[in-house]
Design a protein around this motif. Structure first.
Motif, mmCIF file in Angstrom:
data_model
loop_
_atom_site.group_PDB
_atom_site.id
_atom_site.type_symbol
_atom_site.label_atom_id
_atom_site.label_comp_id
_atom_site.label_asym_id
_atom_site.label_seq_id
_atom_site.Cartn_x
_atom_site.Cartn_y
_atom_site.Cartn_z
ATOM 1 N N ILE A 22 0.931 -1.283 -0.053
ATOM 2 C CA ILE A 22 0.144 0.046 -0.019
ATOM 3 C C ILE A 22 0.908 1.076 0.033
ATOM 4 O O ILE A 22 0.515 2.262 -0.621
ATOM 5 C CB ILE A 22 -0.959 0.000 1.217
ATOM 6 N N ALA A 23 2.112 1.252 0.635
ATOM 7 C CA ALA A 23 2.676 2.429 0.904
ATOM 8 C C ALA A 23 3.456 2.649 -0.502
ATOM 9 O O ALA A 23 3.553 3.772 -1.139
ATOM 10 C CB ALA A 23 3.798 2.097 1.731
ATOM 11 N N ALA A 24 4.011 1.474 -1.193
ATOM 12 C CA ALA A 24 4.421 1.556 -2.520
ATOM 13 C C ALA A 24 3.481 2.138 -3.580
ATOM 14 O O ALA A 24 3.791 2.887 -4.440
ATOM 15 C CB ALA A 24 5.153 0.265 -3.294
ATOM 16 N N VAL A 25 2.425 1.746 -3.736
ATOM 17 C CA VAL A 25 1.377 2.228 -4.440
ATOM 18 C C VAL A 25 1.018 3.788 -4.081
ATOM 19 O O VAL A 25 0.770 4.344 -5.126
ATOM 20 C CB VAL A 25 0.197 1.223 -4.355
ATOM 21 N N GLY A 26 0.859 3.994 -2.932
ATOM 22 C CA GLY A 26 0.642 5.434 -2.500
ATOM 23 C C GLY A 26 1.733 6.313 -3.214
ATOM 24 O O GLY A 26 1.526 7.420 -3.648
ATOM 25 N N ILE A 27 3.104 5.856 -2.856
ATOM 26 C CA ILE A 27 4.155 6.612 -3.572
ATOM 27 C C ILE A 27 4.045 6.758 -5.088
ATOM 28 O O ILE A 27 4.229 7.845 -5.761
ATOM 29 C CB ILE A 27 5.485 6.149 -3.356
ATOM 30 N N LEU A 28 3.274 5.755 -5.906
ATOM 31 C CA LEU A 28 3.345 5.681 -7.343
ATOM 32 C C LEU A 28 1.895 6.632 -7.825
ATOM 33 O O LEU A 28 1.863 7.518 -8.537
ATOM 34 C CB LEU A 28 3.269 4.501 -8.082
ATOM 35 N N ARG A 29 0.849 6.629 -6.794
ATOM 36 C CA ARG A 29 -0.375 7.127 -7.344
ATOM 37 C C ARG A 29 -0.741 8.585 -6.614
ATOM 38 O O ARG A 29 -1.491 9.045 -7.281
ATOM 39 C CB ARG A 29 -1.587 6.312 -7.018
#
Length: 125
Positions: A22-29
Motif C-alpha cells: 500500500i505504501a509503494a502504491v501510494g508513492i506511485l499514485r
C-alpha cells in the motif's frame, strides 16, 4: 504450540507486506510530494514493524527478539519525525501543494496557499 507461532508469523508477514505494498502504491499514485511522503511514512512504518514483530515471534531467540523490538521502536520514533522535517524542508524549498489541496496550514494566518517568496494569492484564484 509451534503451529500457532508459524500461523501467527505468517499472518503478520502477509499483513506487513500488504501495508508495504500500500505504501509503494501510494508513492506511485498520490498527486504530490506531501501525500506521497505521508503514505511512505505511515504505511511503510506499519508494514516494517509488523514484519519485524513476525521475526521476533519466529526466531524465539532473546538476542534477535531484542533487536527486532528495538528496531520497531526505532521506526516508530524516527519515521514520523523525519517525514515531518522533510516535508518542512520541501515546503521551504518551494515544492507546491497539489492544486486541489483544501488548506495550506503553513501559509500563515490567512490560510492562503502561497509559498515563501511568492505574492499571496487573491480570493478569485
Amino acid at each position: 504450540m509451534s503451529d500457532v507461532f508459524n500461523i501467527l508469523t505468517g499472518l503478520l508477514i502477509i499483513i506487513g507486506a500488504a501495508f508495504t505494498l500500500i505504501a509503494a502504491v501510494g508513492i506511485l499514485r498520490l498527486p504530490d510530494l506531501y501525500t506521497r511522503m505521508h503514505a511512505a511514512s505511515k504505511a511503510g512504518t506499519l508494514g516494517s514493524g509488523l514484519m519485524l514483530i513476525a521475526l521476533a515471534i519466529f526466531a524465539q531467540d532473546q538476542a534477535i527478539v531484542t533487536r527486532a523490538l528495538a528496531a520497531v521502536v526505532f521506526f516508530l520514533l524516527t519515521a514520523p519525525i523525519s517525514a515531518h522535517l522533510l516535508a518542512k524542508a520541501a515546503y521551504a524549498a518551494g515544492y507546491r501543494l497539489w492544486g486541489q489541496s483544501v488548506h495550506d496550514e503553513m501559509a500563515g494566518p490567512e490560510g492562503a496557499t502561497s509559498l515563501p517568496g511568492e505574492d499571496k494569492r487573491t480570493e478569485e484564484e
